[in-house]
Each structure stands twice: as structure tokens, then as C-alpha cells.
Design a protein around this motif. Structure first.
Motif, PDB file in Angstrom:
ATOM      1  N   ARG A   1       0.840  -1.202   0.000  1.00  0.00           N
ATOM      2  CA  ARG A   1       0.000   0.000   0.000  1.00  0.00           C
ATOM      3  C   ARG A   1       0.878   1.255   0.000  1.00  0.00           C
ATOM      4  NH1 ARG A   1      -5.881  -0.531   2.426  1.00  0.00           N
ATOM      5  NH2 ARG A   1      -5.769   1.674   1.881  1.00  0.00           N
TER       6      ARG A   1
ATOM      7  N   ARG B   1       1.009   4.082  -3.102  1.00  0.00           N
ATOM      8  CA  ARG B   1       0.758   5.507  -2.895  1.00  0.00           C
ATOM      9  C   ARG B   1       1.951   6.335  -3.349  1.00  0.00           C
ATOM     10  NH1 ARG B   1      -3.049   8.307  -3.543  1.00  0.00           N
ATOM     11  NH2 ARG B   1      -4.262   6.675  -2.487  1.00  0.00           N
TER      12      ARG B   1
ATOM     13  N   GLU C   1      -5.620   0.696  -1.891  1.00  0.00           N
ATOM     14  CA  GLU C   1      -4.941   1.957  -1.614  1.00  0.00           C
ATOM     15  C   GLU C   1      -5.354   3.031  -2.610  1.00  0.00           C
ATOM     16  OE1 GLU C   1      -2.710   4.927   0.004  1.00  0.00           O
ATOM     17  OE2 GLU C   1      -3.112   2.949   0.894  1.00  0.00           O
TER      18      GLU C   1
ATOM     19  N   SER D   1      -9.915  -3.340   5.025  1.00  0.00           N
ATOM     20  CA  SER D   1      -8.610  -2.693   5.060  1.00  0.00           C
ATOM     21  C   SER D   1      -8.152  -2.422   6.487  1.00  0.00           C
ATOM     22  CB  SER D   1      -8.662  -1.372   4.284  1.00  0.00           C
ATOM     23  OG  SER D   1      -8.867  -1.613   2.907  1.00  0.00           O
TER      24      SER D   1
ATOM     25  N   ARG E   1      -4.988   1.447  11.007  1.00  0.00           N
ATOM     26  CA  ARG E   1      -3.814   1.788  10.204  1.00  0.00           C
ATOM     27  C   ARG E   1      -2.563   1.972  11.063  1.00  0.00           C
ATOM     28  NH1 ARG E   1      -3.771   5.840   5.090  1.00  0.00           N
ATOM     29  NH2 ARG E   1      -1.524   5.780   4.664  1.00  0.00           N
TER      30      ARG E   1
END
Length: 389
Positions: A295, A299, A326, A344, A363
């Protein structure tokens, strides 16, 4: 309620019929890249070697003819994970490579390439995916047989791909820019869009040509998409594509950019890439990147201007799903079917029956986790970063 439902169903059917009558062709590669991001697929040779369909050493793709169902299943896994391109499993499938002692294949270049194209098309038609015909380096170049011999090998591969009406060509895994230019000269003649990716790091090709110069030469040779694939990890690939972009910008060239790194941590390697890792090829699992590493890579690549983002050896379907998730916003909010079974950042753990596992969500936890190898002793072999440099 019944009337409203019937009316809604009628509207849906009428719209479907209208679209079918219009015969609107699917968007091609360049149109898709112009309007958003294209997610590539992952690695085939190493995945199929682990599953018992590819022989390590030769790494040739006779499985496309010998075990088509295995190849088809892997394509489907990548499609379900969000891949927009089904890349033909035709790696190392030139007659000169197939004839190398030890391959042990009874299939010809034509048989393998033809089957690979048909498999890729069948799966692509199950979704909204394109088919890319893949051509790679030939032993004839390293053997010094010259331009005509190399291009003869390339032409044989391209002929089958054109006959099977692939959507575009990918020239990939080239170590030498000169050989890449020879391959592109033939690929451009097909009239199809051509993407070109070299298996190089930030130090350039095997003769020392810097990555920026390689990118410029690929673009000038007719590649509409240029970049790097395999051999190097996520961070090195990002560094290399940055150098390519800088050189292209300086020359006023603007091909689309493409990255398909390998899925293993191998920092500090030389021009041989991950081949110099003592674990290659049979014990690379300890170096495998996580879905969260991917991910971060996706990005960073997007922010650099890369619009064709995929993976190569070591990239499994869950890695491709990580790219798709992502870049969900950049893909118009679209999520792949595989995301129906995945939340996620570990939020599916909320439903665990084990209390402490329910805490491993979010996250912050997963993005900052540095995984352990699980081994208490140090590596048994010293790591030589560049055995041939």
C-alpha cells in the motif's frame, strides 16, 4: 411493490440492450492511463514454481500449454484482486531459450504463446481487463549472435500475439538497453501500443547505462509506457523510476510511467538484484513484503506520477488487492471483488472471538509494525550485495 420492481427491471434490461446495440469498444491502455490508474498483475513464475508447475532454473512458461488450468486460476486470482491487465504467461518463451539444456519442454514457442494468449483472453473477458502480450530477453543477445538473430526470436513471439489479437505489448525483463531497443523496433511494427520495462535498479543496465538514459531511449524507440520491473524491491524501484522521470522531463518526453517491482525486501543489492540474495530462489519467504508495504509503495508510485502500477515475482493476489484498495479513490471508488472478503487495515479482526486479536485493528498498528522473521539465530550465510560487481 411488484409494479415498481417490474418497472425497475425493465429499465435495467432496456439500458443493457442499448449498450449492447452501441457495441462500444472497451477502453484501450492509453485511454485508461489518461483517465486514471491501471493496476497490473503479479508474479507467475515463482508462484507457479511453488505450486509445482514451473521448473526453477530455466523458469520457462510451458505451463501455459502443459497445465493451462493452473495458469488460468492464477489469472483469475489477479483479476479478482483488481488487475486491469491479464499479462500473457509467456516469460522466457523464445525458441532459443526453450532449447537450452535442462528445460525439458516438449512444447514450441508457438504452442506456449498461443495457449497463453487464449487463456489470458478468456479470463480478461470475465471482467473489464485488457490482454498484454509479454516478450522478454533472448539468450541470443548474451551469446553475441547479433541484432538480426535477436529480432528473429522476437518476431516469432510477436506473430502469435498479433494473431491472437492481444490489446498491447509489454517488452519486459530486459537487462540491456540495446537489446530492448532491438525488441521495441519489432514490437512497434505490430501497430499495437507498446509498454517497455527494464529489469534494472538505480545503477542502470548491465553495461552501466543510467536508468534515465534507458528511459529516454525506450521512449524514443516508440514505447508509450516506460518503467521498470522485477529484480529489485519496492524502494529501489521507486528510486529508479524517479531517475527515469527526471531524465524524461529534461528531454521533454512524456510517456506514461510503469512499475512492477518484485515482492521481496532486498536493499543494497547490486546490478544482479535479488538474485544475489543467498535465499534466492528457494527460501525467499522471509523477505516477502507485506500487504501494508505494498500500500505504501502504491501511494508513493502514484504520487510520483506512475499510472501503471503492478508487481512481478513475489507479488501474490493479496498484494495486488492492496494496490487496488490503496488507490480506490483514484480508481473512481471501485473496489475489487476480493475486497468483499477483506476489510482494510485489519478491521475484520473486530469479529474475532479472541479479545486481544480484536485489538489489532487500524492503520496505526499495521502500518508501523515491523514483522519478525520468527527465527532466533542469525542468518547462516553472509549477504554479498553484488557478487558480480
Amino acid at each position: 411493490m411488484t409494479f415498481e420492481l417490474n418497472h425497475l427491471l425493465r429499465d435495467i434490461v432496456e439500458k443493457a440492450l442499448l449498450l449492447s446495440l452501441l457495441h462500444l469498444p472497451p477502453q484501450g491502455l492509453l485511454e485508461r492511463l489518461s483517465s486514471g490508474v491501471v493496476v497490473g498483475d503479479g508474479g507467475f513464475v515463482m508462484a507457479l514454481e511453488k505450486r509445482g508447475y514451473v521448473k526453477a532454473g530455466p523458469w520457462t512458461a510451458e505451463a501455459s500449454a502443459e497445465h493451462p488450468e493452473a495458469v488460468k486460476q492464477l489469472h483469475r486470482e489477479f483479476l479478482r484482486a483488481g488487475s486491469d491487465v491479464m499479462q500473457t504467461f509467456t516469460f522466457y518463451t523464445s525458441e532459443d531459450k526453450l532449447s537450452v539444456a535442462g528445460n525439458g519442454t516438449a512444447f514450441t514457442c508457438r504452442e506456449i504463446n498461443d495457449s497463453a494468449c487464449r487463456i489470458a483472453r478468456e479470463v480478461a473477458n470475465e471482467g473489464d481487463a485488457l490482454v498484454a502480450g509479454s516478450i522478454t530477453q533472448c539468450p541470443s543477445y548474451a551469446q553475441g549472435k547479433g541484432k538480426e538473430a535477436v529480432q528473429a526470436q522476437i518476431r516469432e513471439q510477436l506473430k502469435v500475439m498479433v494473431e491472437n489479437k492481444v490489446d498491447f505489448i509489454i517488452a519486459e525483463f530486459f537487462h540491456y538497453i540495446e537489446e530492448m531497443e532491438w525488441a521495441l523496433e519489432e514490437a512497434v511494427k505490430t501497430g499495437l501500443d507498446v509498454a517497455a520495462t527494464m529489469a534494472i535498479g538505480a545503477r542502470g543496465d548491465r553495461t552501466g547505462v543510467p536508468p534515465g538514459q534507458c528511459a529516454v531511449r525506450m521512449a524514443k524507440a516508440g514505447a508509450k509506457v516506460v518503467g521498470v520491473n522485477c529484480m529489485f524491491d519496492l524502494d529501489t524501484t521507486l528510486d529508479t523510476i524517479t531517475k527515469m522521470k527526471e531524465a524524461l522531463d529534461a528531454e521533454g518526453l512524456s510517456p506514461f510511467l510503469m512499475t512492477q517491482p518484485n515482492g521481496f525486501h532486498c536493499p543494497g543489492v547490486g546490478r544482479e538484484g535479488y538474485l544475489s540474495c543467498p535465499e534466492f530462489p528457494f527460501a525467499m519467504e522471509c523477505r516477502t513484503v507485506t500487504r501494508f508495504d505494498v500500500r505504501k509503495y502504491a501511494r508513493a508510485a502514484y504520487n510520483l506520477g506512475v499510472r501503471y502500477i503492478g508487481g512481478c515475482c513475489g507479488f501474490e493476489a493479496y498484494h495486488i488487492r492492496a494496490i487496488s484498495e490503496e488507490l480506490q479513490k483514484e480508481r473512481g471508488g471501485k473496489l475489487p471483488p476480493a475486497s468483499l472478503k477483506h476489510e482494510s487495515w485489519g478491521y475484520g479482526q473486530r469479529y474475532s472471538s479472541t479479545p486481544y486479536l480484536r485489538e489489532r485493528v487500524g492503520r496505526e498498528y499495521w502500518e508501523n509494525l515491523v514483522p519478525s522473521s520468527g527465527r532466533l539465530q542469525p542468518p547462516s550465510h553472509g549477504f554479498h550485495p553484488a557478487p558480480k560487481d
